[in-house]
Design a protein around this motif. Sequence first.
Motif, PDB file in Angstrom:
ATOM      1  N   VAL A   7       6.258  -6.214   8.603  1.00  0.00           N
ATOM      2  CA  VAL A   7       5.246  -5.442   7.884  1.00  0.00           C
ATOM      3  C   VAL A   7       3.893  -6.143   8.006  1.00  0.00           C
ATOM      4  O   VAL A   7       3.779  -7.339   7.741  1.00  0.00           O
ATOM      5  CB  VAL A   7       5.614  -5.305   6.379  1.00  0.00           C
ATOM      6  CG1 VAL A   7       4.490  -4.627   5.601  1.00  0.00           C
ATOM      7  CG2 VAL A   7       6.924  -4.533   6.221  1.00  0.00           C
ATOM      8  N   ALA A  34       2.040   2.993   7.597  1.00  0.00           N
ATOM      9  CA  ALA A  34       2.277   3.041   6.148  1.00  0.00           C
ATOM     10  C   ALA A  34       0.943   3.371   5.484  1.00  0.00           C
ATOM     11  O   ALA A  34       0.430   2.632   4.670  1.00  0.00           O
ATOM     12  CB  ALA A  34       2.830   1.716   5.641  1.00  0.00           C
ATOM     13  N   TYR A  77       8.231   9.418   1.924  1.00  0.00           N
ATOM     14  CA  TYR A  77       7.936   8.369   2.904  1.00  0.00           C
ATOM     15  C   TYR A  77       9.118   7.408   3.054  1.00  0.00           C
ATOM     16  O   TYR A  77       9.468   7.024   4.172  1.00  0.00           O
ATOM     17  CB  TYR A  77       6.681   7.577   2.514  1.00  0.00           C
ATOM     18  CG  TYR A  77       6.373   6.500   3.529  1.00  0.00           C
ATOM     19  CD1 TYR A  77       5.767   6.826   4.740  1.00  0.00           C
ATOM     20  CD2 TYR A  77       6.729   5.171   3.311  1.00  0.00           C
ATOM     21  CE1 TYR A  77       5.517   5.844   5.703  1.00  0.00           C
ATOM     22  CE2 TYR A  77       6.476   4.187   4.270  1.00  0.00           C
ATOM     23  CZ  TYR A  77       5.874   4.543   5.463  1.00  0.00           C
ATOM     24  OH  TYR A  77       5.639   3.576   6.414  1.00  0.00           O
ATOM     25  N   ALA A  81      10.580   6.843   6.682  1.00  0.00           N
ATOM     26  CA  ALA A  81      10.448   5.525   7.315  1.00  0.00           C
ATOM     27  C   ALA A  81      11.822   4.944   7.659  1.00  0.00           C
ATOM     28  O   ALA A  81      11.985   4.280   8.697  1.00  0.00           O
ATOM     29  CB  ALA A  81       9.660   4.587   6.411  1.00  0.00           C
ATOM     30  N   MET A  97       5.784  -2.233  10.912  1.00  0.00           N
ATOM     31  CA  MET A  97       5.197  -1.288   9.948  1.00  0.00           C
ATOM     32  C   MET A  97       3.791  -1.771   9.637  1.00  0.00           C
ATOM     33  O   MET A  97       3.576  -2.970   9.431  1.00  0.00           O
ATOM     34  CB  MET A  97       6.036  -1.234   8.670  1.00  0.00           C
ATOM     35  CG  MET A  97       5.447  -0.329   7.591  1.00  0.00           C
ATOM     36  SD  MET A  97       6.594  -0.096   6.202  1.00  0.00           S
ATOM     37  CE  MET A  97       7.664   1.162   6.889  1.00  0.00           C
ATOM     38  N   TYR A 104       3.754   2.925  -0.605  1.00  0.00           N
ATOM     39  CA  TYR A 104       4.630   3.381   0.480  1.00  0.00           C
ATOM     40  C   TYR A 104       5.449   2.211   1.028  1.00  0.00           C
ATOM     41  O   TYR A 104       6.648   2.339   1.292  1.00  0.00           O
ATOM     42  CB  TYR A 104       3.805   4.019   1.606  1.00  0.00           C
ATOM     43  CG  TYR A 104       3.416   5.464   1.347  1.00  0.00           C
ATOM     44  CD1 TYR A 104       3.341   5.975   0.053  1.00  0.00           C
ATOM     45  CD2 TYR A 104       3.114   6.330   2.396  1.00  0.00           C
ATOM     46  CE1 TYR A 104       2.984   7.290  -0.187  1.00  0.00           C
ATOM     47  CE2 TYR A 104       2.760   7.654   2.171  1.00  0.00           C
ATOM     48  CZ  TYR A 104       2.697   8.129   0.886  1.00  0.00           C
ATOM     49  OH  TYR A 104       2.348   9.441   0.662  1.00  0.00           O
ATOM     50  N   ILE A 105       4.795   1.071   1.198  1.00  0.00           N
ATOM     51  CA  ILE A 105       5.513  -0.113   1.709  1.00  0.00           C
ATOM     52  C   ILE A 105       6.577  -0.549   0.702  1.00  0.00           C
ATOM     53  O   ILE A 105       7.710  -0.866   1.071  1.00  0.00           O
ATOM     54  CB  ILE A 105       4.523  -1.264   2.021  1.00  0.00           C
ATOM     55  CG1 ILE A 105       3.600  -0.860   3.168  1.00  0.00           C
ATOM     56  CG2 ILE A 105       5.280  -2.553   2.363  1.00  0.00           C
ATOM     57  CD1 ILE A 105       2.456  -1.823   3.446  1.00  0.00           C
ATOM     58  N   PHE A 108       9.529   1.790   0.819  1.00  0.00           N
ATOM     59  CA  PHE A 108      10.347   1.530   2.001  1.00  0.00           C
ATOM     60  C   PHE A 108      11.203   0.270   1.817  1.00  0.00           C
ATOM     61  O   PHE A 108      12.392   0.259   2.115  1.00  0.00           O
ATOM     62  CB  PHE A 108       9.439   1.356   3.225  1.00  0.00           C
ATOM     63  CG  PHE A 108      10.153   0.768   4.410  1.00  0.00           C
ATOM     64  CD1 PHE A 108      11.037   1.527   5.159  1.00  0.00           C
ATOM     65  CD2 PHE A 108       9.953  -0.569   4.759  1.00  0.00           C
ATOM     66  CE1 PHE A 108      11.713   0.968   6.242  1.00  0.00           C
ATOM     67  CE2 PHE A 108      10.621  -1.127   5.839  1.00  0.00           C
ATOM     68  CZ  PHE A 108      11.506  -0.351   6.581  1.00  0.00           C
TER      69      PHE A 108
END
Length: 301
Positions: A7, A34, A77, A81, A97, A104-105, A108
């Motif tokens: 990420v 993201a 999302y 993802a 990512m 959103y991160i 996920f």
Amino acid sequence: MQKTVIVIAGPTASGKTATAIRIAQLFNTSVISADSRQCYKEISIGTAKPSPQELAAVPHYFINSHSIREEVNAGMYEKLALQYCEEIFATNDVAVMCGGTGLYIKAFAEGIDEMPEIPAAVRQSITNQYAEKGISWLQEELQRRDPDFYAGAEIHNPARLMRALEVLEATGQSISVFRTATKRQRDFRIIKIGLHLPKEILHDNINRRVDMMVSAGLVDEVRAVLAFRNHNALRTVGYTEIFNYLDGNLTLPQAIEDIKVHTRQYAKRQLTWFRKDPGYQWFDAREGEQIDAWLQQQMDT
């Protein structure tokens, strides 16, 4: 090798896209965006989408994947993802990512909580009051009634503020209460890298980027989506200010200056959000070689 998602996060204009593309090329893999707005085909300039050359450099997911006629949220999302990862992992051990939408991160990496149902009457009442009294009313209400949430909120994003107020009205509880569920375990490893820059360089990047957006046709882009101005993705920095200009409430130079100020404030809130997560390893975005060396070390362990 263990399946791994790298990420790349950090504030807007900190160099995430270039770093993510370089790392994706290093591992011969794809990038999953993201960013809560770059998925919409109709808005490219104000969302600082990767350029056509950058998009061609490595495969990208969740960019130009939806229409502004659709609503995308963190819950959707998370599912998308995870599907993208499955697709990438079929032929590669690593996925990248990249983005600045912290929620959103988080969705996920950890899963996202089910939000309570909001009665239509509550939603309508808040929407009407916002239309009548503006964003300052939303900000004041939340600062007064839910100061903890307000402290870390995107205070220039009316959609987020209205959502928090709806939950407060409907349940009597802060939206934060519904964001504390047990973390879901993923069957892959997640390595998180945070990018930062000295404040004056970041602010300079932001100011330059806004000027470039205006030169590239931001006003025409906003005019083209006027019919969708109440969409969540358009109640954000870069769009609300130009809507204000088109409504005759601001001159264009005032709107541009507002975008710069609000973007700098947004970048600060993004940093606050990401720094709350101890899982990030932070680097100056200009330290490409150090990032790559550290990453290689992590991949070997």
